[in-house]
Design a protein around this motif. Structure first.
Motif, PDB file in Angstrom:
ATOM      1  N   MET A   1      48.206  31.625  50.233  1.00 43.87           N
ATOM      2  CA  MET A   1      47.309  32.567  49.558  1.00 43.87           C
ATOM      3  C   MET A   1      48.025  33.216  48.383  1.00 43.87           C
ATOM      4  SD  MET A   1      45.314  35.914  51.135  1.00 43.87           S
ATOM      5  CE  MET A   1      46.836  36.858  51.372  1.00 43.87           C
ATOM      6  N   SER A   2      47.355  33.318  47.268  1.00 42.09           N
ATOM      7  CA  SER A   2      47.961  33.935  46.093  1.00 42.09           C
ATOM      8  C   SER A   2      48.025  35.445  46.258  1.00 42.09           C
ATOM      9  CB  SER A   2      47.149  33.582  44.841  1.00 42.09           C
ATOM     10  OG  SER A   2      45.811  34.028  44.978  1.00 42.09           O
ATOM     11  N   LEU A   3      48.946  36.066  45.555  1.00 44.78           N
ATOM     12  CA  LEU A   3      49.061  37.526  45.559  1.00 44.78           C
ATOM     13  C   LEU A   3      47.943  38.164  44.757  1.00 44.78           C
ATOM     14  CD1 LEU A   3      50.701  40.202  46.011  1.00 44.78           C
ATOM     15  CD2 LEU A   3      51.874  39.661  43.857  1.00 44.78           C
ATOM     16  N   MET A   4      47.537  37.498  43.674  1.00 48.05           N
ATOM     17  CA  MET A   4      46.650  38.141  42.706  1.00 48.05           C
ATOM     18  C   MET A   4      45.671  37.130  42.116  1.00 48.05           C
ATOM     19  SD  MET A   4      47.909  40.055  39.215  1.00 48.05           S
ATOM     20  CE  MET A   4      49.146  40.961  40.170  1.00 48.05           C
ATOM     21  N   THR A   5      44.437  37.569  41.959  1.00 52.99           N
ATOM     22  CA  THR A   5      43.443  36.786  41.233  1.00 52.99           C
ATOM     23  C   THR A   5      43.154  37.478  39.909  1.00 52.99           C
ATOM     24  OG1 THR A   5      42.418  35.912  43.238  1.00 52.99           O
ATOM     25  CG2 THR A   5      41.080  35.917  41.240  1.00 52.99           C
ATOM     26  N   ILE A   6      43.402  36.767  38.823  1.00 54.24           N
ATOM     27  CA  ILE A   6      43.109  37.266  37.479  1.00 54.24           C
ATOM     28  C   ILE A   6      41.770  36.679  37.056  1.00 54.24           C
ATOM     29  CG2 ILE A   6      43.840  37.267  35.067  1.00 54.24           C
ATOM     30  CD1 ILE A   6      46.727  36.943  36.088  1.00 54.24           C
ATOM     31  N   PHE A   7      40.861  37.531  36.634  1.00 55.83           N
ATOM     32  CA  PHE A   7      39.547  37.030  36.233  1.00 55.83           C
ATOM     33  C   PHE A   7      39.105  37.664  34.925  1.00 55.83           C
ATOM     34  CE2 PHE A   7      38.805  40.723  38.883  1.00 55.83           C
ATOM     35  CZ  PHE A   7      37.689  41.362  38.364  1.00 55.83           C
ATOM     36  N   THR A   8      38.263  36.910  34.195  1.00 53.97           N
ATOM     37  CA  THR A   8      37.819  37.351  32.876  1.00 53.97           C
ATOM     38  C   THR A   8      36.540  36.627  32.501  1.00 53.97           C
ATOM     39  OG1 THR A   8      38.578  37.709  30.593  1.00 53.97           O
ATOM     40  CG2 THR A   8      39.049  35.567  31.572  1.00 53.97           C
TER      41      THR A   8
ATOM     42  N   GLU B   1      51.747  32.468  42.473  1.00 54.52           N
ATOM     43  CA  GLU B   1      51.221  33.690  43.081  1.00 54.52           C
ATOM     44  C   GLU B   1      49.945  34.168  42.402  1.00 54.52           C
ATOM     45  OE1 GLU B   1      54.320  36.565  44.917  1.00 54.52           O
ATOM     46  OE2 GLU B   1      55.130  35.923  42.992  1.00 54.52           O
ATOM     47  N   VAL B   2      49.547  33.482  41.332  1.00 59.85           N
ATOM     48  CA  VAL B   2      48.378  33.895  40.560  1.00 59.85           C
ATOM     49  C   VAL B   2      47.304  32.817  40.609  1.00 59.85           C
ATOM     50  CG1 VAL B   2      47.558  34.240  38.187  1.00 59.85           C
ATOM     51  CG2 VAL B   2      49.570  35.459  38.997  1.00 59.85           C
ATOM     52  N   GLU B   3      46.076  33.251  40.839  1.00 63.91           N
ATOM     53  CA  GLU B   3      44.893  32.410  40.720  1.00 63.91           C
ATOM     54  C   GLU B   3      44.077  32.927  39.538  1.00 63.91           C
ATOM     55  OE1 GLU B   3      41.071  30.999  43.432  1.00 63.91           O
ATOM     56  OE2 GLU B   3      42.076  32.907  43.871  1.00 63.91           O
ATOM     57  N   VAL B   4      43.470  32.032  38.768  1.00 72.32           N
ATOM     58  CA  VAL B   4      42.695  32.410  37.581  1.00 72.32           C
ATOM     59  C   VAL B   4      41.249  31.967  37.763  1.00 72.32           C
ATOM     60  CG1 VAL B   4      42.378  32.052  35.104  1.00 72.32           C
ATOM     61  CG2 VAL B   4      44.694  32.320  36.042  1.00 72.32           C
ATOM     62  N   ILE B   5      40.327  32.879  37.457  1.00 73.63           N
ATOM     63  CA  ILE B   5      38.899  32.572  37.493  1.00 73.63           C
ATOM     64  C   ILE B   5      38.295  32.904  36.131  1.00 73.63           C
ATOM     65  CG2 ILE B   5      36.664  33.101  38.536  1.00 73.63           C
ATOM     66  CD1 ILE B   5      38.068  33.819  41.101  1.00 73.63           C
TER      67      ILE B   5
ATOM     68  N   HIS C   1      34.908  34.839  45.616  1.00 69.20           N
ATOM     69  CA  HIS C   1      35.495  33.508  45.472  1.00 69.20           C
ATOM     70  C   HIS C   1      37.024  33.527  45.461  1.00 69.20           C
ATOM     71  CE1 HIS C   1      31.725  31.303  44.706  1.00 69.20           C
ATOM     72  NE2 HIS C   1      31.316  32.442  44.179  1.00 69.20           N
ATOM     73  N   SER C   2      37.618  34.567  46.007  1.00 71.11           N
ATOM     74  CA  SER C   2      39.074  34.605  46.122  1.00 71.11           C
ATOM     75  C   SER C   2      39.448  35.296  47.424  1.00 71.11           C
ATOM     76  CB  SER C   2      39.686  35.365  44.936  1.00 71.11           C
ATOM     77  OG  SER C   2      39.409  36.764  45.040  1.00 71.11           O
ATOM     78  N   THR C   3      40.694  35.122  47.816  1.00 68.62           N
ATOM     79  CA  THR C   3      41.206  35.789  49.018  1.00 68.62           C
ATOM     80  C   THR C   3      42.427  36.641  48.709  1.00 68.62           C
ATOM     81  OG1 THR C   3      42.540  33.831  49.540  1.00 68.62           O
ATOM     82  CG2 THR C   3      40.339  33.971  50.536  1.00 68.62           C
ATOM     83  N   SER C   4      42.807  36.757  47.452  1.00 69.86           N
ATOM     84  CA  SER C   4      44.003  37.506  47.070  1.00 69.86           C
ATOM     85  C   SER C   4      43.861  38.977  47.427  1.00 69.86           C
ATOM     86  CB  SER C   4      44.249  37.382  45.566  1.00 69.86           C
ATOM     87  OG  SER C   4      44.237  36.040  45.144  1.00 69.86           O
ATOM     88  N   PRO C   5      44.935  39.609  47.871  1.00 71.03           N
ATOM     89  CA  PRO C   5      44.863  41.051  48.137  1.00 71.03           C
ATOM     90  C   PRO C   5      44.691  41.885  46.870  1.00 71.03           C
ATOM     91  CG  PRO C   5      47.109  40.248  48.408  1.00 71.03           C
ATOM     92  CD  PRO C   5      46.244  39.038  48.237  1.00 71.03           C
TER      93      PRO C   5
END
Length: 302
Positions: free
Chosen positions: A1-8, A35-39, A82-86
């Motif tokens: 699981m990623s630490l962070m989801t960055i979205f824009t 550790e980063v997921e991007v949406i 659509h993410s599980t990041s904390p």
């Protein structure tokens, strides 16, 4: 699981310079590692192709205003769904992020279950594709400090928070003034740490013009900005970076210095953040700034 989801929600990739800086921004986020997921959110032209190019999630089904502008509330809901990041981080699509973001996220999450991190940006002219090879963050910092300038402490271009926060946002439009101010106000009103991380978190805004807006003008007088302000709770609920409750300095939360200006500002916003009363906040504004308040009242801006 990623630490962070960055979205824009990027702008269309049709303007060559906007496309360039948005590609640079996305690549900087991906350079932060696993550790980063991007949406990427929305259905603007070129967005699906960009998501496919970088192998990131693309969610086109964003709710919009009558004029077609994506709603921040819908963006937040989709990112959460659509993410599980904390941690979630909403960021403008022209912003270059650095590994500082991960460091700050870990520090805050270790000690707090609810918070908001915001901060100033460095403004820099960028007209070429950037390289994200070893040492890129240090080189970017050096270039920005030599060629760019620190933006004034008004709005913010990124919002870092735990996924459970800000689930009840009004229908605010992205890319218009007011919604970023609401974030700071809402955090203060909920009494969790609202943190200015400018000292510890270095980010860069790639300068651009406003050809994508009607008349090529900045968004501050756009009708959707006025609607954002109304939905946010009125002009008294427009908070800026100096209204944070903490600053992050070398990994530690410190209270901002209690200057004369800050003392009276805290008095002014007390009815909003503690009593949750807009009428009392308006009365306090008239009491503390009678000439300015009366002028704004006559101009219909209160």
């Amino acid at each position: 699981m990623s630490l962070m989801t960055i979205f824009t929600a990027p702008k269309p990739f049709t303007d060559p310079h906007i496309a360039l800086i948005q590609h640079n921004a996305i690549r900087s986020w991906l350079a932060l590692g696993d550790e980063v997921e991007v949406i990427l959110l929305g259905e603007e032209e070129g967005l699906a192709e960009a998501a496919a190019l970088y192998g990131v999630k693309h969610l086109p089904q964003v709710a919009r205003t009558a004029s077609g502008t994506p709603l921040v509330s819908s963006m937040f809901a989709l990112a959460r769904e659509h993410s599980t990041s904390p941690l979630l981080c909403c960021v403008n699509a022209d912003i270059l992020l650095t590994p500082d973001l991960l460091t700050v996220g870990r520090v805050m999450l270790e000690k707090h279950s609810r918070f908001l991190v915001v901060g100033q940006r460095w403004d820099l002219d960028v007209h070429e594709p950037l390289e994200f090879t070893a040492g890129w963050a240090g080189r970017l910092r050096q270039r920005a400090q030599q060629e760019g300038k620190l933006h004034k402490a008004t709005g913010s271009d990124y919002f870092l928070f735990p996924r459970g926060c800000f689930s009840d946002m009004p229908a605010l439009a992205i890319g218009r003034a007011g919604w970023d101010n609401w974030m700071i106000y809402s955090g203060r009103a909920q009494h969790f740490p609202v943190v200015d991380a400018t000292h510890d978190l270095f980010i860069v805004h790639q300068n651009h013009d406003y050809r994508h807006l009607p008349g090529g003008q900045p968004h501050y007088k756009h009708p959707e900005t006025l609607e954002n302000i109304r939905l946010a709770g009125g002009r008294r609920a427009i908070f800026e970076l100096p209204d944070v409750s903490y600053r992050l300095v070398n990994g530690k939360l410190v209270r901002p210095p209690l200057t004369r200006e800050r003392f009276w500002r805290e008095v002014e916003i007390f009815p909003l953040v503690t009593l949750h009363s807009y009428p009392l906040a308006l009365a306090m504004y008239f009491l503390l700034h009678p000439r300015k308040a009366y002028r704004e009242y006559r101009e219909g801006r209160l």
